[in-house]
Motif scaffolding. Structure first.
Motif, PDB file in Angstrom:
ATOM      1  N   LEU A 134       0.823  -1.204   0.000  1.00 37.17           N
ATOM      2  CA  LEU A 134       0.000   0.000   0.000  1.00 37.17           C
ATOM      3  C   LEU A 134       0.860   1.259   0.000  1.00 37.17           C
ATOM      4  O   LEU A 134       0.507   2.273  -0.625  1.00 37.17           O
ATOM      5  CB  LEU A 134      -0.932  -0.018   1.214  1.00 37.17           C
ATOM      6  CG  LEU A 134      -2.125   0.937   1.200  1.00 37.17           C
ATOM      7  CD1 LEU A 134      -2.946   0.765  -0.064  1.00 37.17           C
ATOM      8  CD2 LEU A 134      -2.992   0.683   2.433  1.00 37.17           C
ATOM      9  N   SER A 135       1.989   1.214   0.678  1.00 39.09           N
ATOM     10  CA  SER A 135       2.874   2.380   0.707  1.00 39.09           C
ATOM     11  C   SER A 135       3.408   2.699  -0.683  1.00 39.09           C
ATOM     12  O   SER A 135       3.767   3.850  -0.972  1.00 39.09           O
ATOM     13  CB  SER A 135       4.031   2.150   1.685  1.00 39.09           C
ATOM     14  OG  SER A 135       4.915   1.165   1.192  1.00 39.09           O
ATOM     15  N   GLY A 147       0.440   1.540   9.970  1.00 35.87           N
ATOM     16  CA  GLY A 147       1.753   2.040  10.354  1.00 35.87           C
ATOM     17  C   GLY A 147       1.849   2.343  11.836  1.00 35.87           C
ATOM     18  O   GLY A 147       2.890   2.122  12.470  1.00 35.87           O
ATOM     19  N   LEU A 148       0.753   2.836  12.404  1.00 33.68           N
ATOM     20  CA  LEU A 148       0.728   3.127  13.846  1.00 33.68           C
ATOM     21  C   LEU A 148       0.578   1.869  14.691  1.00 33.68           C
ATOM     22  O   LEU A 148       1.078   1.801  15.818  1.00 33.68           O
ATOM     23  CB  LEU A 148      -0.432   4.078  14.148  1.00 33.68           C
ATOM     24  CG  LEU A 148      -0.320   5.500  13.598  1.00 33.68           C
ATOM     25  CD1 LEU A 148      -1.661   6.227  13.706  1.00 33.68           C
ATOM     26  CD2 LEU A 148       0.761   6.283  14.361  1.00 33.68           C
ATOM     27  N   ALA A 149      -0.126   0.874  14.162  1.00 34.92           N
ATOM     28  CA  ALA A 149      -0.480  -0.296  14.977  1.00 34.92           C
ATOM     29  C   ALA A 149       0.606  -1.361  15.002  1.00 34.92           C
ATOM     30  O   ALA A 149       0.787  -2.041  16.021  1.00 34.92           O
ATOM     31  CB  ALA A 149      -1.784  -0.903  14.465  1.00 34.92           C
ATOM     32  N   LEU A 150       1.337  -1.556  13.892  1.00 36.53           N
ATOM     33  CA  LEU A 150       2.258  -2.685  13.765  1.00 36.53           C
ATOM     34  C   LEU A 150       3.687  -2.291  14.102  1.00 36.53           C
ATOM     35  O   LEU A 150       4.141  -1.187  13.771  1.00 36.53           O
ATOM     36  CB  LEU A 150       2.201  -3.241  12.345  1.00 36.53           C
ATOM     37  CG  LEU A 150       0.883  -3.903  11.937  1.00 36.53           C
ATOM     38  CD1 LEU A 150       0.834  -4.108  10.428  1.00 36.53           C
ATOM     39  CD2 LEU A 150       0.696  -5.226  12.668  1.00 36.53           C
ATOM     40  N   THR A 151       4.413  -3.189  14.729  1.00 29.01           N
ATOM     41  CA  THR A 151       5.823  -2.945  15.023  1.00 29.01           C
ATOM     42  C   THR A 151       6.626  -2.872  13.722  1.00 29.01           C
ATOM     43  O   THR A 151       6.377  -3.614  12.781  1.00 29.01           O
ATOM     44  CB  THR A 151       6.383  -4.071  15.899  1.00 29.01           C
ATOM     45  OG1 THR A 151       6.240  -5.321  15.213  1.00 29.01           O
ATOM     46  CG2 THR A 151       5.657  -4.145  17.235  1.00 29.01           C
ATOM     47  N   GLY A 152       7.586  -1.960  13.689  1.00 27.27           N
ATOM     48  CA  GLY A 152       8.484  -1.860  12.554  1.00 27.27           C
ATOM     49  C   GLY A 152       7.924  -1.151  11.341  1.00 27.27           C
ATOM     50  O   GLY A 152       8.576  -1.106  10.292  1.00 27.27           O
ATOM     51  N   GLN A 202       6.674   2.130  11.439  1.00 28.80           N
ATOM     52  CA  GLN A 202       6.517   3.543  11.758  1.00 28.80           C
ATOM     53  C   GLN A 202       7.023   4.459  10.636  1.00 28.80           C
ATOM     54  O   GLN A 202       6.538   5.595  10.484  1.00 28.80           O
ATOM     55  CB  GLN A 202       7.260   3.878  13.059  1.00 28.80           C
ATOM     56  CG  GLN A 202       6.553   3.389  14.320  1.00 28.80           C
ATOM     57  CD  GLN A 202       6.544   1.868  14.444  1.00 28.80           C
ATOM     58  OE1 GLN A 202       7.488   1.208  14.012  1.00 28.80           O
ATOM     59  NE2 GLN A 202       5.497   1.312  15.027  1.00 28.80           N
ATOM     60  N   ALA A 203       7.969   3.981   9.830  1.00 25.47           N
ATOM     61  CA  ALA A 203       8.503   4.825   8.758  1.00 25.47           C
ATOM     62  C   ALA A 203       7.450   5.126   7.694  1.00 25.47           C
ATOM     63  O   ALA A 203       7.621   6.064   6.900  1.00 25.47           O
ATOM     64  CB  ALA A 203       9.708   4.151   8.115  1.00 25.47           C
TER      65      ALA A 203
END
Length: 579
Positions: free
Chosen positions: A161-162, A185-190, A192-193
């Motif tokens: 999606l990104s 992006g906010l919910a999953l670890t790794g 955040q970028a």
């Protein structure tokens, strides 16, 4: 440059190839809280094996959703967005949880590598939101290998999606894609970028797609609610994660909130125009509460996304007072200019038939016609048409020959709220314009209307006179329709000169007219999302012929003051063909 389907497919495959090689998330940053709400009744239908998608109903008990044989490819694509997961979660029992889990891991096995119709940016964003919202339901009782497969698939979809969100169509599809990306992006670890670029893109979309008055190009009230809901989810998720939501996003929410309030009837449902329904029960209240945007102290008389609102006491009247949307935004617009809906307290009375999209292409076409709305229509013609021909030849393209609103006045009068509008719906075909005047009394107990067909300009008069000669002075047939909600019991009264309407609340309303037309009570339909088939109902019809340069029909709809008249039962089996 226009992208061909082949190029889009190649781009999707390349993005998915890269996404599957990216490092997978190992879990959630914090425990997800479900925000999306489904329908309990639809959850029961799914468990029972009744699958209704893209206007097609398939009964397939004990069959996985991915094995259902849909005739329409659009139905198979619709399942890929996982909105049905909201409905299974609303049901929430063991059978619902089992199907939710089996169908989700079935999707991973069949489509997780990038195959199938579900790899569009909007469907991917929609799917991500549901997988994260209902993570507890999905992961309950799953083993380590299954959990790892779930997180690997989530991560691949985020990376995909990104790379592909910009290929989503502007409007709701792109809002879904970007909100899903931010959410994940906010919910999953790794992941955040991925957040900052998605937030910047969402802010840009808000500035481009939400106009100064809080409206969207499609003029679909329910779609505006969906956009508003997505933006509230994005704003909440950012705030809860310690991020500052961009000012453009906050400003968009502040503009949309009063517009949605203006488009809501007294019963809490939205006006049903341009393909939109009343909205899921409670969704608007939840979204408004989440934003904290307070209602304005004064309602005002201006338009909200092209709709006018007359509201007194417990009665609301919402009128389509603008031309239908055009261009890409008007792909499924309705020819509803000058149509209105009326609600008394918690009871809808006068309605539009609604969107036929859940019931197939034929019903979708029928729902777009002017005759499917509570307004005047020249026989056999809609007020807005495709350029290919004047008759009801609606297609998947936008309306080109759209009715132009030529006059609009609103005001507060001593006896109530007043609206006057005129549009050019039949100027090109018949040399006739339609003017509608409405007055809602201060106590909300009476709505008076005056509908006029007239030739105003020299060109219109010449066109109308030519038609009169061709028709041997028989005139132009037209009807004024008032579609009734299915819960309204209706009967002809006073020797056929009036119609009595009984609401389930016990109220009695009486419809009368000035005698310049023939009054009849005919079959109609109510097209409602979540139903397995259209609901039969009735419509009040005033029929007349325009033989002069100006033809007027006056009518009133008022609460009865005296003892209610006897109302006979409707034949609920009476089912008309699409209009």
């Amino acid at each position: 440059m226009t992208r061909t389907p082949g190029r889009a497919s190649l781009g999707n495959r390349l993005a998915m190839w890269r996404a599957r090689r990216a490092q997978a998330a190992t879990g959630f940053v914090s425990q997800p809280e479900p925000r999306s709400v489904g329908l309990y009744a639809r959850g029961r239908q799914l468990v029972a094996g009744n699958f209704q998608f893209a206007g097609q109903l398939v009964e397939a008990p004990a069959v996985a959703i991915w094995d259902v044989a849909f005739d329409d490819p659009g139905a198979a694509a619709e399942t890929q967005g996982f909105l049905w997961l909201d409905d299974l979660a609303a049901l929430g029992d063991y059978a619902a949880r089992t199907r939710a889990q089996d169908w989700t891991w079935g999707w991973i096995a069949r489509f997780g590598a990038g195959q199938g119709p579900g790899w569009s940016p909007d469907l991917t964003g929609r799917r991500l939101i549901r997988w994260i919202n209902h993570a507890l339901l999905l992961l309950q009782g799953r083993d380590r290998a299954q959990s790892d497969a779930y997180y690997r698939s989530l991560s691949a979809q985020v990376v995909f999606l990104s790379r592909r969100w910009a290929h989503a169509a502007p409007g709701l599809p792109r809002f879904e894609a970007l909100t899903g990306l931010i959410y994940a992006g906010l919910a999953l670890t790794g992941m955040q970028a991925r957040i900052e670029p998605a937030v910047a893109a969402l802010a840009e979309e808000c500035g481009r797609e939400i106009d100064a008055m809080g409206g969207i190009p499609t003029r679909n009230p329910e779609e505006l609610l969906e956009v508003f809901t997505l933006l509230t989810w994005a704003e909440q998720a950012l705030s809860e994660a310690g991020h500052t939501p961009p000012p453009t996003l906050v400003a968009a929410l502040e503009r949309i909130a009063p517009t949605l309030r203006a488009l809501r009837h007294a019963d809490g449902g939205l006006a049903r125009f341009h393909g939109g329904g009343r909205g899921m029960e409670g969704r608007l209240d939840l979204a408004l509460a989440a934003t904290g945007v307070k209602p304005a102290s004064n309602v005002g008389l201006g338009l909200a996304m092209g709709f006018a609102r007359l509201a007194e006491a417990r009665t609301t009247v919402i009128i389509d007072a603008a031309r239908p949307p055009g261009g890409a935004a008007g792909g499924w617009a309705h020819a509803s200019t000058a149509a209105f809906e009326l609600t008394s307290g918690r009871r809808p009375v006068i309605v539009n038939c609604g969107s036929g999209a859940p019931f197939g292409a034929e019903w979708r076409q029928a729902g777009r016609a002017t005759a499917s709305h509570a307004t005047l229509a020249v026989d056999g013609f809609s007020s807005s048409r495709l350029k290919s021909g004047p008759r009801l030849a609606f297609g998947q393209d936008a309306l080109v020959d759209r009715a132009q609103v030529t006059s609009l006045r609103q005001g507060q009068q001593p006896d109530g709220l007043h609206l006057y509008m005129a549009h050019s719906g039949w100027s090109a075909t018949h040399g006739l314009s339609h003017a509608r005047e409405l007055l809602l009394t201060k106590n909300g107990r009476k709505l008076s209307g005056l509908d006029t067909l007239m030739s105003r300009s020299q060109a219109e008069r010449a066109r109308f006179e030519r038609l009169m000669n061709e028709a041997q002075l028989q005139g132009v047939g037209f009807t004024v329709r008032f579609h009734l909600h299915p819960d309204v019991d209706a009967a002809l009264d006073m020797g056929g000169a009036a119609v009595s309407l009984a609401l389930k609340s016990g109220e009695i309303w009486v419809f009368q007219h000035d005698g310049a037309a023939t009054l009849s009570l005919e079959a109609s339909v109510f097209l409602e999302k979540g139903r397995l088939k259209p609901r039969p109902t009735r419509q009040i019809v005033l029929s007349a012929r325009a033989v002069d340069l100006e033809t007027q029909i006056g009518w009133t709809l008022a609460k009865a003051q005296d003892t209610p008249l006897a109302i006979r039962d409707l034949d609920r089996d009476e089912m008309p063909v699409p209009i």
